[in-house]
Design a protein around this motif. Sequence first.
Motif, PDB file in Angstrom:
ATOM      1  N   MET A   1       0.843  -1.190   0.000  1.00  0.00           N
ATOM      2  CA  MET A   1       0.000   0.000   0.000  1.00  0.00           C
ATOM      3  C   MET A   1       0.883   1.246   0.000  1.00  0.00           C
ATOM      4  SD  MET A   1      -3.100   1.207   2.247  1.00  0.00           S
ATOM      5  CE  MET A   1      -3.143   1.479   3.752  1.00  0.00           C
ATOM      6  N   ASP A   2       0.550   2.205  -0.851  1.00  0.00           N
ATOM      7  CA  ASP A   2       1.252   3.484  -0.877  1.00  0.00           C
ATOM      8  C   ASP A   2       0.274   4.583  -1.277  1.00  0.00           C
ATOM      9  OD1 ASP A   2       0.911   2.850  -3.484  1.00  0.00           O
ATOM     10  OD2 ASP A   2       2.991   3.125  -4.094  1.00  0.00           O
ATOM     11  N   LEU A   3       0.764   5.809  -1.372  1.00  0.00           N
ATOM     12  CA  LEU A   3      -0.098   6.954  -1.629  1.00  0.00           C
ATOM     13  C   LEU A   3      -0.832   6.866  -2.969  1.00  0.00           C
ATOM     14  CD1 LEU A   3       2.089   9.902  -0.309  1.00  0.00           C
ATOM     15  CD2 LEU A   3       0.057   8.922   0.737  1.00  0.00           C
ATOM     16  N   SER A   4      -0.275   6.130  -3.930  1.00  0.00           N
ATOM     17  CA  SER A   4      -0.891   6.094  -5.252  1.00  0.00           C
ATOM     18  C   SER A   4      -2.157   5.241  -5.298  1.00  0.00           C
ATOM     19  CB  SER A   4       0.107   5.573  -6.286  1.00  0.00           C
ATOM     20  OG  SER A   4       0.401   4.214  -6.011  1.00  0.00           O
ATOM     21  N   ASN A   5      -2.357   4.341  -4.334  1.00  0.00           N
ATOM     22  CA  ASN A   5      -3.570   3.520  -4.401  1.00  0.00           C
ATOM     23  C   ASN A   5      -4.506   3.718  -3.205  1.00  0.00           C
ATOM     24  OD1 ASN A   5      -2.221   2.165  -2.409  1.00  0.00           O
ATOM     25  ND2 ASN A   5      -1.833   0.312  -3.596  1.00  0.00           N
ATOM     26  N   LEU A   6      -4.392   4.860  -2.531  1.00  0.00           N
ATOM     27  CA  LEU A   6      -5.328   5.187  -1.454  1.00  0.00           C
ATOM     28  C   LEU A   6      -6.627   5.711  -2.045  1.00  0.00           C
ATOM     29  CD1 LEU A   6      -3.187   7.072   1.209  1.00  0.00           C
ATOM     30  CD2 LEU A   6      -4.150   4.795   1.376  1.00  0.00           C
ATOM     31  N   LYS A   7      -7.767   5.259  -1.550  1.00  0.00           N
ATOM     32  CA  LYS A   7      -9.044   5.854  -1.925  1.00  0.00           C
ATOM     33  C   LYS A   7     -10.001   5.820  -0.744  1.00  0.00           C
ATOM     34  CE  LYS A   7     -10.202   1.897  -4.668  1.00  0.00           C
ATOM     35  NZ  LYS A   7     -10.668   1.294  -5.841  1.00  0.00           N
ATOM     36  N   PRO A   8     -11.002   6.712  -0.744  1.00  0.00           N
ATOM     37  CA  PRO A   8     -11.940   6.749   0.373  1.00  0.00           C
ATOM     38  C   PRO A   8     -12.792   5.486   0.445  1.00  0.00           C
ATOM     39  CG  PRO A   8     -12.577   8.323  -1.320  1.00  0.00           C
ATOM     40  CD  PRO A   8     -11.269   7.742  -1.729  1.00  0.00           C
ATOM     41  N   ALA A   9     -13.379   5.239   1.600  1.00  0.00           N
ATOM     42  CA  ALA A   9     -14.214   4.054   1.799  1.00  0.00           C
ATOM     43  C   ALA A   9     -15.397   4.077   0.839  1.00  0.00           C
ATOM     44  CB  ALA A   9     -14.714   4.021   3.237  1.00  0.00           C
ATOM     45  N   ALA A  10     -15.856   2.902   0.451  1.00  0.00           N
ATOM     46  CA  ALA A  10     -16.956   2.787  -0.502  1.00  0.00           C
ATOM     47  C   ALA A  10     -18.220   3.426   0.069  1.00  0.00           C
ATOM     48  CB  ALA A  10     -17.214   1.326  -0.818  1.00  0.00           C
ATOM     49  N   GLY A  11     -18.860   4.311  -0.706  1.00  0.00           N
ATOM     50  CA  GLY A  11     -20.100   4.957  -0.280  1.00  0.00           C
ATOM     51  C   GLY A  11     -19.910   6.205   0.558  1.00  0.00           C
TER      52      GLY A  11
END
Length: 148
Positions: A1-11
């Motif tokens: 895991m790194d900064l390029s594949n962070l995303k907010p929680a679904a919904g």
Amino acid sequence: MDLSNLKPAAGSVKTCKRIGRGQGSGRGGTSTRGHKGQKSRSGYSKKVGFEGGQMPLQRRVPKFGFKNINRKEYKAINIDVLQTLAEKSNITTVDIDVLVNAGVAAKNDLIKILGNGTLTAKLEVKAHAFSKSAQSAIEAVEGTVVKL
């Protein structure tokens, strides 16, 4: 895991309504404001408390009383509390620190000693104010009263 594949929680993230961007968007035309009238125009803002011309609540209800800006709020402590403190912790001087440590008062409280109860211990009492009965009760057992 790194900064390029962070995303907010679904919904957790919703897209904003794009209002007034043409008929095809479904929110063009009146832009969800209904038809005509003051509320549909740009720049509309009603006064706080406005009730459509009806006499507003803050004018219907009468005014009464006032807040005295010079009022001093004292924490009242009776001499029977001082007696129990003297018996429990075997002290001769009662001041703000003793009362704060005992949990009777907060450190920023103005303290007034009242004369309810009986006092048998000879104490030096330091407080911001004393009632006449408290002062006479403390001095009756050869104690001293010190106003801060």
